[in-house]
Design a protein around this motif. Structure first.
Motif: not given
Length: 422
Positions: A74-82, A90-94, A104-112
Protein backbone atom coordinates in the motif's frame (compact mmCIF):
# COMPACT_ATOMS: atom_id res chain seq x y z
CA UNK A 1 -14.39 -6.78 4.77
CA UNK A 2 -13.63 -4.72 1.69
CA UNK A 3 -16.51 -2.38 0.83
CA UNK A 4 -18.57 -3.82 -2.04
CA UNK A 5 -19.38 -0.27 -3.12
CA UNK A 6 -15.72 0.26 -3.92
CA UNK A 7 -14.78 -3.12 -5.38
CA UNK A 8 -16.82 -5.57 -7.46
CA UNK A 9 -15.98 -8.61 -5.35
CA UNK A 10 -17.74 -11.11 -7.62
CA UNK A 11 -15.84 -9.96 -10.69
CA UNK A 12 -12.63 -9.86 -8.65
CA UNK A 13 -13.17 -13.47 -7.61
CA UNK A 14 -13.57 -14.55 -11.24
CA UNK A 15 -10.33 -12.81 -12.20
CA UNK A 16 -8.46 -14.42 -9.32
CA UNK A 17 -9.81 -17.87 -10.13
CA UNK A 18 -8.79 -17.59 -13.78
CA UNK A 19 -5.38 -16.23 -12.83
CA UNK A 20 -4.83 -19.11 -10.41
CA UNK A 21 -5.86 -21.71 -12.99
CA UNK A 22 -3.50 -20.20 -15.57
CA UNK A 23 -0.50 -19.93 -13.26
CA UNK A 24 -1.07 -22.64 -10.65
CA UNK A 25 -0.29 -20.09 -7.94
CA UNK A 26 -2.14 -19.75 -4.66
CA UNK A 27 -4.07 -16.45 -4.56
CA UNK A 28 -5.85 -14.95 -1.58
CA UNK A 29 -7.66 -11.70 -0.89
CA UNK A 30 -6.75 -10.19 2.49
CA UNK A 31 -7.84 -7.16 4.46
CA UNK A 32 -5.52 -4.61 6.08
CA UNK A 33 -5.06 -6.89 9.10
CA UNK A 34 -3.72 -9.73 6.96
CA UNK A 35 -6.85 -11.84 7.35
CA UNK A 36 -7.82 -13.77 4.24
CA UNK A 37 -11.37 -14.53 3.12
CA UNK A 38 -11.95 -18.25 2.64
CA UNK A 39 -14.06 -17.61 -0.44
CA UNK A 40 -11.02 -16.21 -2.21
CA UNK A 41 -8.50 -18.94 -1.41
CA UNK A 42 -8.54 -19.90 -5.07
CA UNK A 43 -5.87 -22.58 -5.13
CA UNK A 44 -4.82 -25.34 -2.79
CA UNK A 45 -2.04 -24.29 -0.44
CA UNK A 46 1.25 -26.05 -1.03
CA UNK A 47 2.40 -28.81 1.34
CA UNK A 48 5.05 -26.48 2.75
CA UNK A 49 2.47 -23.90 3.83
CA UNK A 50 0.12 -26.54 5.19
CA UNK A 51 2.95 -27.95 7.29
CA UNK A 52 3.96 -24.54 8.69
CA UNK A 53 0.35 -23.58 9.44
CA UNK A 54 -0.16 -26.84 11.34
CA UNK A 55 2.47 -25.83 13.88
CA UNK A 56 1.84 -23.70 17.01
CA UNK A 57 1.42 -20.05 16.02
CA UNK A 58 1.83 -21.05 12.36
CA UNK A 59 -1.39 -19.36 11.24
CA UNK A 60 -0.50 -16.26 13.27
CA UNK A 61 2.91 -16.15 11.57
CA UNK A 62 1.25 -16.38 8.16
CA UNK A 63 -1.26 -13.66 9.01
CA UNK A 64 1.50 -11.38 10.33
CA UNK A 65 3.37 -11.81 7.03
CA UNK A 66 0.26 -10.92 5.05
CA UNK A 67 -0.40 -7.85 7.20
CA UNK A 68 3.14 -6.53 6.83
CA UNK A 69 3.20 -7.21 3.09
CA UNK A 70 -0.15 -5.45 2.63
CA UNK A 71 1.14 -2.38 4.46
CA UNK A 72 4.30 -2.23 2.37
CA UNK A 73 2.47 -2.72 -0.94
CA UNK A 74 0.00 0.00 0.00
CA UNK A 75 2.84 2.37 0.81
CA UNK A 76 4.61 1.84 -2.51
CA UNK A 77 1.34 1.54 -4.50
CA UNK A 78 2.75 -1.17 -6.75
CA UNK A 79 3.32 -4.96 -6.63
CA UNK A 80 5.59 -5.69 -3.69
CA UNK A 81 7.87 -8.75 -3.47
CA UNK A 82 8.32 -10.06 0.01
CA UNK A 83 9.81 -13.00 1.89
CA UNK A 84 7.30 -14.36 4.37
CA UNK A 85 8.23 -15.19 7.94
CA UNK A 86 8.42 -18.86 7.11
CA UNK A 87 10.93 -18.27 4.29
CA UNK A 88 8.92 -18.39 1.03
CA UNK A 89 8.71 -15.65 -1.58
CA UNK A 90 5.31 -14.00 -1.98
CA UNK A 91 4.16 -10.92 -3.81
CA UNK A 92 1.38 -8.55 -3.02
CA UNK A 93 -0.93 -6.55 -5.27
CA UNK A 94 -2.34 -3.57 -3.35
CA UNK A 95 -6.01 -2.71 -3.64
CA UNK A 96 -6.25 0.99 -2.94
CA UNK A 97 -8.27 4.04 -3.81
CA UNK A 98 -5.76 6.80 -4.55
CA UNK A 99 -3.56 5.96 -1.62
CA UNK A 100 -6.28 4.69 0.72
CA UNK A 101 -5.57 1.03 1.37
CA UNK A 102 -8.52 -1.36 1.17
CA UNK A 103 -6.56 -4.61 1.30
CA UNK A 104 -4.44 -6.67 -1.06
CA UNK A 105 -4.13 -9.82 -3.12
CA UNK A 106 -1.46 -12.24 -1.93
CA UNK A 107 0.21 -14.59 -4.39
CA UNK A 108 2.64 -17.13 -2.98
CA UNK A 109 4.10 -20.63 -2.67
CA UNK A 110 7.09 -20.33 -4.99
CA UNK A 111 10.87 -20.10 -5.02
CA UNK A 112 12.82 -17.74 -7.26
CA UNK A 113 16.03 -19.74 -7.05
CA UNK A 114 17.24 -23.24 -6.37
CA UNK A 115 17.60 -23.76 -2.61
CA UNK A 116 21.18 -23.92 -1.34
CA UNK A 117 22.67 -24.57 2.10
CA UNK A 118 22.33 -20.91 3.05
CA UNK A 119 18.62 -21.05 2.25
CA UNK A 120 18.12 -24.12 4.45
CA UNK A 121 20.18 -22.56 7.23
CA UNK A 122 17.97 -19.47 7.23
CA UNK A 123 14.86 -21.65 6.93
CA UNK A 124 15.82 -23.41 10.15
CA UNK A 125 16.31 -20.07 11.92
CA UNK A 126 12.94 -18.77 10.73
CA UNK A 127 11.03 -21.88 11.83
CA UNK A 128 12.35 -22.92 15.26
CA UNK A 129 8.98 -24.51 16.10
CA UNK A 130 9.52 -27.21 13.43
CA UNK A 131 10.93 -30.31 15.10
CA UNK A 132 11.20 -32.48 11.96
CA UNK A 133 13.32 -30.28 9.71
CA UNK A 134 13.98 -33.15 7.27
CA UNK A 135 10.24 -33.22 6.56
CA UNK A 136 10.26 -29.49 5.93
CA UNK A 137 13.15 -29.90 3.49
CA UNK A 138 11.16 -32.53 1.59
CA UNK A 139 8.26 -30.11 1.27
CA UNK A 140 10.60 -27.41 -0.02
CA UNK A 141 11.63 -29.84 -2.76
CA UNK A 142 8.02 -29.94 -3.98
CA UNK A 143 7.86 -26.19 -4.60
CA UNK A 144 8.01 -24.72 -8.09
CA UNK A 145 10.89 -22.47 -9.08
CA UNK A 146 9.70 -19.53 -11.18
CA UNK A 147 12.01 -17.13 -13.00
CA UNK A 148 11.93 -13.63 -11.46
CA UNK A 149 10.93 -11.93 -14.73
CA UNK A 150 7.97 -14.30 -15.12
CA UNK A 151 6.95 -13.67 -11.54
CA UNK A 152 7.19 -9.89 -12.07
CA UNK A 153 5.13 -10.08 -15.26
CA UNK A 154 2.37 -12.03 -13.50
CA UNK A 155 2.32 -9.47 -10.70
CA UNK A 156 2.08 -6.54 -13.12
CA UNK A 157 -0.79 -8.12 -15.08
CA UNK A 158 -2.84 -8.78 -11.96
CA UNK A 159 -2.08 -5.33 -10.56
CA UNK A 160 -3.30 -3.49 -13.67
CA UNK A 161 -6.41 -5.65 -13.93
CA UNK A 162 -7.41 -5.40 -10.29
CA UNK A 163 -7.06 -1.64 -10.07
CA UNK A 164 -9.34 -1.17 -13.09
CA UNK A 165 -12.15 -2.56 -10.97
CA UNK A 166 -12.30 0.39 -8.63
CA UNK A 167 -15.75 1.95 -9.19
CA UNK A 168 -15.54 5.05 -7.07
CA UNK A 169 -12.94 7.79 -7.02
CA UNK A 170 -11.58 9.82 -4.14
CA UNK A 171 -14.18 12.54 -4.60
CA UNK A 172 -16.96 10.09 -3.73
CA UNK A 173 -15.06 8.94 -0.68
CA UNK A 174 -14.57 12.53 0.45
CA UNK A 175 -18.30 13.18 0.10
CA UNK A 176 -19.04 10.16 2.28
CA UNK A 177 -16.55 11.33 4.89
CA UNK A 178 -17.96 14.86 4.80
CA UNK A 179 -21.49 13.54 5.26
CA UNK A 180 -20.38 11.43 8.24
CA UNK A 181 -18.62 14.43 9.74
CA UNK A 182 -21.75 16.55 9.38
CA UNK A 183 -23.78 13.83 11.07
CA UNK A 184 -21.34 13.64 13.97
CA UNK A 185 -21.46 17.42 14.42
CA UNK A 186 -25.25 17.45 14.35
CA UNK A 187 -25.39 14.66 16.91
CA UNK A 188 -22.92 16.49 19.12
CA UNK A 189 -25.02 19.67 18.92
CA UNK A 190 -28.18 17.76 19.81
CA UNK A 191 -26.45 16.12 22.78
CA UNK A 192 -25.26 19.52 23.98
CA UNK A 193 -28.77 20.93 23.84
CA UNK A 194 -30.02 18.07 26.00
CA UNK A 195 -27.16 18.47 28.47
CA UNK A 196 -26.82 22.21 28.97
CA UNK A 197 -25.19 21.84 32.37
CA UNK A 198 -22.44 19.60 31.05
CA UNK A 199 -21.97 21.89 28.08
CA UNK A 200 -21.09 24.87 30.26
CA UNK A 201 -18.06 23.09 31.64
CA UNK A 202 -16.88 21.52 28.42
CA UNK A 203 -17.45 24.20 25.81
CA UNK A 204 -14.75 26.71 26.76
CA UNK A 205 -11.31 27.05 25.23
CA UNK A 206 -9.73 25.52 28.33
CA UNK A 207 -11.47 22.23 27.60
CA UNK A 208 -10.66 22.57 23.90
CA UNK A 209 -6.95 23.09 24.63
CA UNK A 210 -6.93 20.10 26.97
CA UNK A 211 -8.34 17.92 24.19
CA UNK A 212 -5.80 19.43 21.82
CA UNK A 213 -2.93 18.38 24.12
CA UNK A 214 -4.24 14.82 24.26
CA UNK A 215 -4.57 14.75 20.48
CA UNK A 216 -0.99 15.97 19.95
CA UNK A 217 0.26 13.38 22.40
CA UNK A 218 -1.23 10.61 20.26
CA UNK A 219 0.41 12.14 17.17
CA UNK A 220 3.82 12.04 18.87
CA UNK A 221 3.26 8.41 19.83
CA UNK A 222 2.00 7.44 16.38
CA UNK A 223 -1.21 6.07 17.93
CA UNK A 224 -3.40 6.27 14.83
CA UNK A 225 -6.78 5.03 16.18
CA UNK A 226 -6.77 7.36 19.20
CA UNK A 227 -5.37 10.30 17.23
CA UNK A 228 -8.06 10.02 14.56
CA UNK A 229 -10.80 9.60 17.15
CA UNK A 230 -9.56 12.63 19.11
CA UNK A 231 -9.31 14.69 15.94
CA UNK A 232 -13.00 14.10 15.21
CA UNK A 233 -13.95 15.25 18.70
CA UNK A 234 -11.59 18.22 18.48
CA UNK A 235 -13.02 19.41 15.17
CA UNK A 236 -16.57 19.01 16.44
CA UNK A 237 -15.86 21.13 19.51
CA UNK A 238 -14.07 23.69 17.40
CA UNK A 239 -17.13 24.05 15.20
CA UNK A 240 -19.40 24.37 18.22
CA UNK A 241 -17.21 26.89 20.02
CA UNK A 242 -16.81 29.12 16.95
CA UNK A 243 -20.52 28.82 16.07
CA UNK A 244 -19.42 27.89 12.55
CA UNK A 245 -17.59 31.18 11.92
CA UNK A 246 -15.35 30.29 8.97
CA UNK A 247 -12.71 32.97 9.55
CA UNK A 248 -12.14 31.71 13.11
CA UNK A 249 -12.23 28.08 12.00
CA UNK A 250 -9.59 28.78 9.34
CA UNK A 251 -7.33 30.48 11.88
CA UNK A 252 -7.67 27.66 14.41
CA UNK A 253 -7.17 24.97 11.75
CA UNK A 254 -3.95 26.66 10.61
CA UNK A 255 -2.71 26.78 14.20
CA UNK A 256 -3.61 23.13 14.72
CA UNK A 257 -1.83 22.08 11.51
CA UNK A 258 1.36 23.77 12.72
CA UNK A 259 1.16 22.00 16.08
CA UNK A 260 0.47 18.66 14.37
CA UNK A 261 3.49 19.07 12.09
CA UNK A 262 5.77 19.67 15.08
CA UNK A 263 4.31 16.71 16.94
CA UNK A 264 4.85 14.54 13.85
CA UNK A 265 8.53 15.54 13.74
CA UNK A 266 8.87 14.71 17.44
CA UNK A 267 7.30 11.34 16.64
CA UNK A 268 9.95 10.52 14.02
CA UNK A 269 8.83 12.17 10.76
CA UNK A 270 11.43 14.01 8.69
CA UNK A 271 11.30 17.73 9.41
CA UNK A 272 12.03 18.94 5.89
CA UNK A 273 9.29 16.83 4.30
CA UNK A 274 6.80 17.77 7.01
CA UNK A 275 7.41 21.49 6.46
CA UNK A 276 6.82 21.06 2.72
CA UNK A 277 3.51 19.31 3.39
CA UNK A 278 2.50 21.99 5.90
CA UNK A 279 3.14 24.68 3.27
CA UNK A 280 1.01 22.75 0.75
CA UNK A 281 -1.74 22.39 3.35
CA UNK A 282 -1.82 26.13 4.02
CA UNK A 283 -2.11 26.81 0.30
CA UNK A 284 -5.05 24.44 0.03
CA UNK A 285 -7.05 25.91 2.89
CA UNK A 286 -6.62 29.40 1.42
CA UNK A 287 -8.90 28.22 -1.39
CA UNK A 288 -11.50 26.62 0.91
CA UNK A 289 -14.97 28.11 1.07
CA UNK A 290 -16.80 25.66 3.33
CA UNK A 291 -16.20 24.37 6.83
CA UNK A 292 -16.21 20.76 5.62
CA UNK A 293 -13.28 21.49 3.29
CA UNK A 294 -11.13 22.80 6.15
CA UNK A 295 -11.87 19.73 8.23
CA UNK A 296 -11.33 17.33 5.33
CA UNK A 297 -7.88 18.76 4.55
CA UNK A 298 -6.99 18.58 8.25
CA UNK A 299 -7.96 14.91 8.38
CA UNK A 300 -5.86 14.13 5.31
CA UNK A 301 -2.81 15.88 6.74
CA UNK A 302 -3.06 13.93 10.00
CA UNK A 303 -3.55 10.64 8.14
CA UNK A 304 -0.45 11.21 6.04
CA UNK A 305 1.66 11.98 9.10
CA UNK A 306 0.35 8.96 11.00
CA UNK A 307 0.87 6.56 8.11
CA UNK A 308 4.50 7.65 7.76
CA UNK A 309 4.01 7.61 4.02
CA UNK A 310 6.73 7.60 1.38
CA UNK A 311 6.45 11.37 1.10
CA UNK A 312 7.78 11.60 4.65
CA UNK A 313 10.87 9.59 3.80
CA UNK A 314 12.00 6.36 2.19
CA UNK A 315 11.08 4.15 5.13
CA UNK A 316 11.07 0.60 3.89
CA UNK A 317 10.33 -1.07 7.19
CA UNK A 318 7.65 1.19 8.64
CA UNK A 319 5.19 -1.73 8.68
CA UNK A 320 7.25 -3.64 11.25
CA UNK A 321 7.95 -0.51 13.27
CA UNK A 322 4.24 0.36 13.33
CA UNK A 323 3.41 -3.14 14.55
CA UNK A 324 5.99 -2.77 17.30
CA UNK A 325 4.61 0.63 18.29
CA UNK A 326 1.06 -0.74 18.42
CA UNK A 327 2.16 -3.62 20.65
CA UNK A 328 3.94 -1.19 22.99
CA UNK A 329 0.92 1.13 23.14
CA UNK A 330 -1.28 -1.81 24.12
CA UNK A 331 1.12 -3.28 26.69
CA UNK A 332 3.10 -0.37 28.18
CA UNK A 333 1.58 -1.00 31.63
CA UNK A 334 3.24 -4.44 31.77
CA UNK A 335 6.92 -5.15 32.31
CA UNK A 336 7.79 -5.43 28.61
CA UNK A 337 11.27 -5.45 27.12
CA UNK A 338 12.83 -5.41 23.66
CA UNK A 339 12.75 -9.22 23.55
CA UNK A 340 8.98 -9.27 24.17
CA UNK A 341 8.29 -6.83 21.33
CA UNK A 342 10.62 -8.67 18.92
CA UNK A 343 9.01 -12.03 19.73
CA UNK A 344 5.61 -10.59 18.86
CA UNK A 345 6.92 -9.69 15.39
CA UNK A 346 8.90 -12.91 14.81
CA UNK A 347 12.17 -11.00 14.38
CA UNK A 348 15.36 -10.77 16.41
CA UNK A 349 15.77 -8.09 19.11
CA UNK A 350 18.87 -6.75 17.36
CA UNK A 351 17.00 -6.36 14.05
CA UNK A 352 14.13 -4.58 15.80
CA UNK A 353 16.59 -2.24 17.50
CA UNK A 354 18.19 -1.39 14.16
CA UNK A 355 14.79 -0.59 12.64
CA UNK A 356 13.88 1.73 15.49
CA UNK A 357 17.15 3.60 15.15
CA UNK A 358 16.66 3.90 11.39
CA UNK A 359 12.97 4.85 11.46
CA UNK A 360 12.49 6.77 14.71
CA UNK A 361 16.05 7.72 15.64
CA UNK A 362 15.62 6.19 19.09
CA UNK A 363 15.93 2.83 20.81
CA UNK A 364 13.02 0.53 21.57
CA UNK A 365 13.45 1.19 25.28
CA UNK A 366 13.43 4.93 24.63
CA UNK A 367 10.10 4.59 22.85
CA UNK A 368 8.62 2.43 25.64
CA UNK A 369 9.70 5.07 28.16
CA UNK A 370 8.25 7.88 26.03
CA UNK A 371 4.89 6.08 25.86
CA UNK A 372 4.86 5.54 29.61
CA UNK A 373 5.63 9.18 30.37
CA UNK A 374 3.00 10.43 27.93
CA UNK A 375 0.43 8.12 29.52
CA UNK A 376 1.51 9.30 32.97
CA UNK A 377 0.89 12.91 31.95
CA UNK A 378 -2.66 11.95 31.01
CA UNK A 379 -3.28 10.05 34.26
CA UNK A 380 -1.98 12.98 36.31
CA UNK A 381 -5.19 14.79 35.40
CA UNK A 382 -7.14 12.37 37.61
CA UNK A 383 -7.01 13.78 41.17
CA UNK A 384 -8.11 10.48 42.67
CA UNK A 385 -4.80 8.85 41.62
CA UNK A 386 -1.65 9.39 43.64
CA UNK A 387 1.75 9.79 41.99
CA UNK A 388 2.63 6.30 43.21
CA UNK A 389 -0.51 4.86 41.59
CA UNK A 390 0.23 6.65 38.33
CA UNK A 391 3.77 5.32 38.37
CA UNK A 392 2.56 1.76 38.82
CA UNK A 393 -0.25 2.14 36.26
CA UNK A 394 2.17 3.05 33.46
CA UNK A 395 4.59 0.20 34.10
CA UNK A 396 7.28 1.62 36.38
CA UNK A 397 8.39 -0.73 39.15
CA UNK A 398 10.10 2.00 41.16
CA UNK A 399 8.50 5.34 42.05
CA UNK A 400 11.89 7.00 42.45
CA UNK A 401 12.95 5.89 38.98
CA UNK A 402 9.62 7.11 37.62
CA UNK A 403 10.26 10.52 39.19
CA UNK A 404 13.72 10.65 37.61
CA UNK A 405 12.48 9.72 34.13
CA UNK A 406 9.43 12.00 34.34
CA UNK A 407 11.61 14.96 35.33
CA UNK A 408 13.95 14.26 32.41
CA UNK A 409 11.14 14.23 29.82
CA UNK A 410 8.76 16.86 31.25
CA UNK A 411 11.23 19.16 33.00
CA UNK A 412 9.66 19.05 36.47
CA UNK A 413 9.10 16.41 39.13
CA UNK A 414 5.80 14.46 39.00
CA UNK A 415 4.48 16.02 42.22
CA UNK A 416 5.27 19.53 41.00
CA UNK A 417 3.49 18.82 37.73
CA UNK A 418 0.49 17.34 39.56
CA UNK A 419 0.20 20.39 41.85
CA UNK A 420 0.24 22.71 38.82
CA UNK A 421 -2.91 21.05 37.49
CA UNK A 422 -5.13 21.71 40.49
Amino acid sequence: MIDRNLVDLQYLQEIMENFSKATGLHVALVNKNGESFGLFDTAERCEFCKYIRSKPKGVAKCRASYKQATQEASKWEEPYFFRCRAGLVIWVVPISLRGISLGSIICSQVLLWKPDRFFYQELRELNPEVDDFAELERKVGQLDIIAPDRFQAAADVLYVTVNQLMKRDLLILEKVETYKMQQRIRKELEDRKRQQTAAKGSNDYGAYLQRERSFLRYIRLGDKPRAEKNLQTLLTHLFIKTAGDQATIKMRISELATLVSRAAVEGGAEAEAVMVMLHQFNEKINDCRRMEEYFSHMQKLVTVFLNQSVSLGDKRHSGLVNEAKSFILENYSRSIKVDDVAAQLFISPSHLSRLFRQELNCTVNDYITRVRVEQAVELMKKPELSVAQVSQAVGFQSQSYFAKVFSKYIGVAPLVYRNSLF
